[in-house]
Design a protein around this motif. Structure first.
Motif, PDB file in Angstrom:
ATOM      1  N   ASP A 180       0.825  -1.248   0.050  1.00 14.64           N
ATOM      2  CA  ASP A 180      -0.074   0.116   0.119  1.00 14.64           C
ATOM      3  C   ASP A 180       0.798   1.323   0.001  1.00 14.64           C
ATOM      4  O   ASP A 180       0.340   2.055  -0.616  1.00 14.64           O
ATOM      5  N   ASP A 181       2.099   1.336   0.784  1.00 21.68           N
ATOM      6  CA  ASP A 181       2.834   2.326   0.673  1.00 21.68           C
ATOM      7  C   ASP A 181       3.531   2.501  -0.649  1.00 21.68           C
ATOM      8  O   ASP A 181       3.566   3.619  -1.082  1.00 21.68           O
ATOM      9  N   ILE A 182       3.576   1.590  -1.374  1.00 16.79           N
ATOM     10  CA  ILE A 182       4.197   1.674  -3.015  1.00 16.79           C
ATOM     11  C   ILE A 182       3.182   2.344  -3.661  1.00 16.79           C
ATOM     12  O   ILE A 182       3.603   3.137  -4.557  1.00 16.79           O
ATOM     13  N   GLY A 228       0.961   7.152  -6.250  1.00 17.67           N
ATOM     14  CA  GLY A 228      -0.254   7.725  -6.317  1.00 17.67           C
ATOM     15  C   GLY A 228      -0.108   9.403  -6.397  1.00 17.67           C
ATOM     16  O   GLY A 228      -1.116  10.143  -6.652  1.00 17.67           O
ATOM     17  N   LEU A 229       1.152   9.675  -6.019  1.00 19.14           N
ATOM     18  CA  LEU A 229       1.546  11.037  -5.803  1.00 19.14           C
ATOM     19  C   LEU A 229       1.742  11.775  -7.146  1.00 19.14           C
ATOM     20  O   LEU A 229       1.468  12.818  -7.258  1.00 19.14           O
ATOM     21  N   TRP A 230       1.845  10.651  -8.170  1.00 14.82           N
ATOM     22  CA  TRP A 230       1.809  11.334  -9.678  1.00 14.82           C
ATOM     23  C   TRP A 230       0.369  11.402  -9.933  1.00 14.82           C
ATOM     24  O   TRP A 230      -0.450  10.608 -10.250  1.00 14.82           O
ATOM     25  N   LYS A 231      -0.008  12.675 -10.223  1.00 19.00           N
ATOM     26  CA  LYS A 231      -1.578  12.969 -10.407  1.00 19.00           C
ATOM     27  C   LYS A 231      -2.167  12.348 -11.491  1.00 19.00           C
ATOM     28  O   LYS A 231      -3.346  11.855 -11.501  1.00 19.00           O
ATOM     29  N   ASP A 259      -6.062   5.087  -6.348  1.00 19.67           N
ATOM     30  CA  ASP A 259      -7.271   5.021  -5.455  1.00 19.67           C
ATOM     31  C   ASP A 259      -8.039   3.719  -5.359  1.00 19.67           C
ATOM     32  O   ASP A 259      -8.126   3.260  -4.310  1.00 19.67           O
ATOM     33  N   VAL A 260      -8.312   3.325  -6.670  1.00 20.09           N
ATOM     34  CA  VAL A 260      -8.951   2.023  -6.686  1.00 20.09           C
ATOM     35  C   VAL A 260      -8.082   0.890  -6.344  1.00 20.09           C
ATOM     36  O   VAL A 260      -8.642   0.139  -5.444  1.00 20.09           O
ATOM     37  N   VAL A 261      -6.868   0.840  -6.433  1.00 20.00           N
ATOM     38  CA  VAL A 261      -5.839  -0.144  -5.864  1.00 20.00           C
ATOM     39  C   VAL A 261      -5.589  -0.180  -4.496  1.00 20.00           C
ATOM     40  O   VAL A 261      -5.777  -1.189  -4.126  1.00 20.00           O
ATOM     41  N   ASP A 262      -5.635   0.858  -4.097  1.00 19.98           N
ATOM     42  CA  ASP A 262      -5.646   1.361  -2.498  1.00 19.98           C
ATOM     43  C   ASP A 262      -6.858   0.644  -2.060  1.00 19.98           C
ATOM     44  O   ASP A 262      -6.658   0.176  -0.842  1.00 19.98           O
TER      45      ASP A 262
END
Length: 242
Positions: free
Chosen positions: A168-170, A175-178, A185-188
């Motif tokens: 999840d950290d990875i 996800g910081l890349w817009k 977000d879905v993967v999270d």
């Protein structure tokens, strides 16, 4: 036949390893070649192989891995407690580095999470496993496992959760890349579901041959209810202290 003695303890030996202290019998003089081949590369390969194999088994067959360990098949696995501490440290570090890259509007929220996690990390670590062990000891009484053996199953379950957290950290970093933040977000959310279900998968994998499907579903559900109530109580107390 000439008898050999172990160079470490002096015990009479006749095999590849000393039966008394476990040292290899072919302890020849150290050379540059043997140092590189055996002591450096050999040690790294041995540790890394068991490390990653244990993580793979924990993720794919958590219950079987725990039951194998309990039944005495232990040399194939990296020490669970050592692995637990390593993964927990990785999670704290990942959260720390993530804070360095987040935007200003989320930095305050992340800092609060990190501060809480850092302050109570040991409490969280050493409470989840005993909770799982004690609850499972009564819920899965038919297995006739003692409390210490249930502790091992709880440890394996937490190991899987920590690996999922690292994943999840990875995803969070990516996800910081817009442009792909909606995908991450879905993967999270999928990873969050995996985190919630992993203890259930662990106990299902461990005890599926000892209970009927319906019976096992019922016991796992009871375990989750107990864990939920106890976790809510502990988190409430910690937040009030915090």
């Amino acid at each position: 036949m000439n008898k050999k003695s172990c160079l470490n303890c002096g015990y009479t030996i006749s095999d590849e390893f000393c039966a008394h202290c476990g040292q290899k019998t072919d302890t020849a003089r150290i050379t540059y070649l043997s140092l590189i081949k055996n002591d450096i590369f050999g040690s790294i390969w041995h540790v890394e192989t068991r490390f990653f194999k244990t993580i793979k088994n924990v993720l794919l067959e958590p219950g079987k891995t725990a039951m194998d360990y309990i039944s005495g098949k232990r040399i194939r696995y990296y020490n669970f407690i050592s692995l637990l501490l390593i993964l927990f440290s990785f999670n704290v570090l990942a959260l720390h580095f993530y804070e360095k890259f987040v935007t200003e509007e989320t930095i305050h929220e992340v800092s609060k999470i990190r501060a809480f996690f850092s302050k109570y990390s040991k409490t969280i670590l050493f409470v989840i496993i005993p909770m799982l062990a004690i609850n499972a000891f009564f819920v899965f009484k038919k297995t006739k496992l003692n409390l210490a053996e249930h502790f091992i199953i709880g440890t394996v379950s937490l190991l899987g959760i920590l690996v999922i957290f690292l994943l999840d950290d990875i995803v969070s970093f990516i996800g910081l890349w817009k442009p792909i933040s909606k995908i991450t977000d879905v993967v999270d959310k999928i990873i969050f579901v995996l985190f919630i279900l992993f203890p259930a998968a662990t106990y299902w994998n461990a005890f599926r041959k000892m209970y009927s499907k319906l019976g096992l579903i019922g016991r796992v559900s009871v375990l989750y209810v107990l864990m939920g109530i106890e976790s809510l109580a502990i988190i409430t107390v910690l937040y009030k202290i915090f």
